[in-house]
Design a protein around this motif. Structure first.
Motif, short mmCIF file in Angstrom:
data_model
loop_
_atom_site.label_atom_id
_atom_site.label_comp_id
_atom_site.label_asym_id
_atom_site.label_seq_id
_atom_site.Cartn_x
_atom_site.Cartn_y
_atom_site.Cartn_z
N TYR A 189 0.84 -1.19 0.00
CA TYR A 189 0.00 0.00 0.00
C TYR A 189 0.88 1.24 0.00
O TYR A 189 2.05 1.21 0.44
CB TYR A 189 -0.93 0.02 1.22
CG TYR A 189 -0.23 0.24 2.54
CD1 TYR A 189 0.06 1.52 3.01
CD2 TYR A 189 0.17 -0.84 3.33
CE1 TYR A 189 0.72 1.72 4.22
CE2 TYR A 189 0.82 -0.65 4.55
CZ TYR A 189 1.10 0.63 4.98
OH TYR A 189 1.75 0.83 6.17
N THR A 190 0.34 2.34 -0.49
CA THR A 190 1.01 3.64 -0.40
C THR A 190 -0.02 4.67 0.04
O THR A 190 -1.09 4.78 -0.55
CB THR A 190 1.62 4.08 -1.75
OG1 THR A 190 0.64 4.01 -2.78
CG2 THR A 190 2.81 3.23 -2.12
N VAL A 191 0.31 5.39 1.09
CA VAL A 191 -0.54 6.47 1.59
C VAL A 191 0.34 7.70 1.82
O VAL A 191 1.53 7.57 2.12
CB VAL A 191 -1.25 6.06 2.90
CG1 VAL A 191 -2.34 5.04 2.64
CG2 VAL A 191 -0.27 5.54 3.95
N PRO A 192 -0.19 8.89 1.59
CA PRO A 192 -1.62 9.22 1.43
C PRO A 192 -2.16 9.08 0.02
O PRO A 192 -3.32 9.41 -0.22
CB PRO A 192 -1.66 10.69 1.87
CG PRO A 192 -0.33 11.23 1.40
CD PRO A 192 0.65 10.11 1.63
N GLU A 193 -1.35 8.60 -0.92
CA GLU A 193 -1.78 8.64 -2.32
C GLU A 193 -3.02 7.78 -2.61
O GLU A 193 -3.94 8.24 -3.29
CB GLU A 193 -0.63 8.19 -3.24
CG GLU A 193 0.55 9.13 -3.31
CD GLU A 193 1.61 8.80 -2.28
OE1 GLU A 193 2.71 9.36 -2.36
OE2 GLU A 193 1.33 7.98 -1.39
N GLN A 194 -3.03 6.53 -2.14
CA GLN A 194 -4.09 5.63 -2.59
C GLN A 194 -4.69 4.77 -1.47
O GLN A 194 -4.73 3.55 -1.56
CB GLN A 194 -3.55 4.72 -3.70
CG GLN A 194 -3.22 5.46 -4.99
CD GLN A 194 -2.91 4.51 -6.14
OE1 GLN A 194 -2.22 3.51 -5.97
NE2 GLN A 194 -3.42 4.83 -7.31
#
Length: 265
Positions: A189-194
């Motif tokens: 996962y990648t945040v805050p992007e997706q």
């Protein structure tokens, strides 16, 4: 020792010598790192288990799984990477030189100057550019890649106990090509992007296995972030929390509930 080598071979040959023969300290550090990863995976992977490494890149998760005695199927579409994997592991692994998606097709693969962030996902590349996550990186080349599905890989190699998915924003499409339960699945996962894409990945897994619970590890630490595993609904909410948003990236783990599968950690 360094001074001696420079006197005998000169600075350029000395550098090449050191690259070819890593120091004892470096080898010990690498061995400790492999042991650390093996210990983590051994909490839910057993000797003889089939494991799919989707987005294998240079194989930093393959060696720990092999140390456990797992049977590894590495899926990697980048030519430079799969040639390296073939040379390093040979017949110790099964190597699939394709991408994975929702269906068999041919897709455009965007190559970065850093192989770890090459991606099939235009949306993900656009999102990480906007947040300057990889501000010094480029995706200025592309190639056409043959795609297959997780279901097809299962038909060829058997049902896995664990699937690791790390495909830079294309995780949901990979999961759409899986139509049966798997005991343990991880996806990056990648945040805050997706954050929304992470929620959709959990929902996609739920379509074929509604007896699941969730945890995650932050970055590359391979340590459970949560003491207690969360129901899917609670994990979906947690993904939008400030606590989770600050983690930047990592892997979400989805397992069949412990009372439904005795081999889970």
């Amino acid at each position: 020792m360094k001074t001696f080598l420079k006197r005998v071979f000169g600075p350029h040959l000395t550098a090449r010598f050191r690259e070819s023969f890593p120091s004892l300290v470096q080898r010990r550090a690498e061995a400790r790192e492999i042991e650390r990863k093996s210990n983590f995976y051994a909490s839910f992977v057993n000797k003889g288990d089939i494991c799919f490494d989707v987005g294998a890149n240079m194989g930093n998760r393959i060696t720990p799984l092999l140390e456990i005695g797992a049977s590894v199927v590495a899926v990697e579409p980048q030519e430079s990477c799969y040639k390296y994997l073939d040379k390093k592991f040979g017949n110790k692994i099964s190597l699939v030189k394709k991408g994975l998606g929702e269906a068999e097709a041919v897709k455009v693969f965007h190559l970065s100057d850093d192989s770890t962030i090459s991606s099939f996902s235009d949306d993900w590349i656009s999102a990480v550019k906007k947040t300057s996550r990889f501000k010094n990186k480029k995706w200025d080349k592309s190639v056409s890649v043959e795609m297959t599905t997780v279901d097809n890989i299962i038909k060829s190699f058997g049902h896995p106990s664990f699937i690791k998915i790390d495909v830079e924003g294309y995780e949901l499409e990979v999961l759409k090509g899986l139509t049966r339960p798997v005991n343990m699945i991880s996806f990056e996962y990648t945040v805050p992007e997706q954050p929304g894409r992470a929620v959709l990945c959990i929902a996609q897994i739920e379509k074929y296995n509604n007896h699941i619970e969730c945890n995650y590890s932050i970055g590359e630490d391979l340590v459970w972030a949560l003491k207690d595993w969360l129901p899917a609904a609670d994990m979906k909410q947690h993904i939008f929390s400030e606590q989770f948003n600050q983690t930047c990236f990592g892997d979400i783990y989805i397992r069949t509930k412990a009372n439904d599968h005795a081999g889970n950690p």
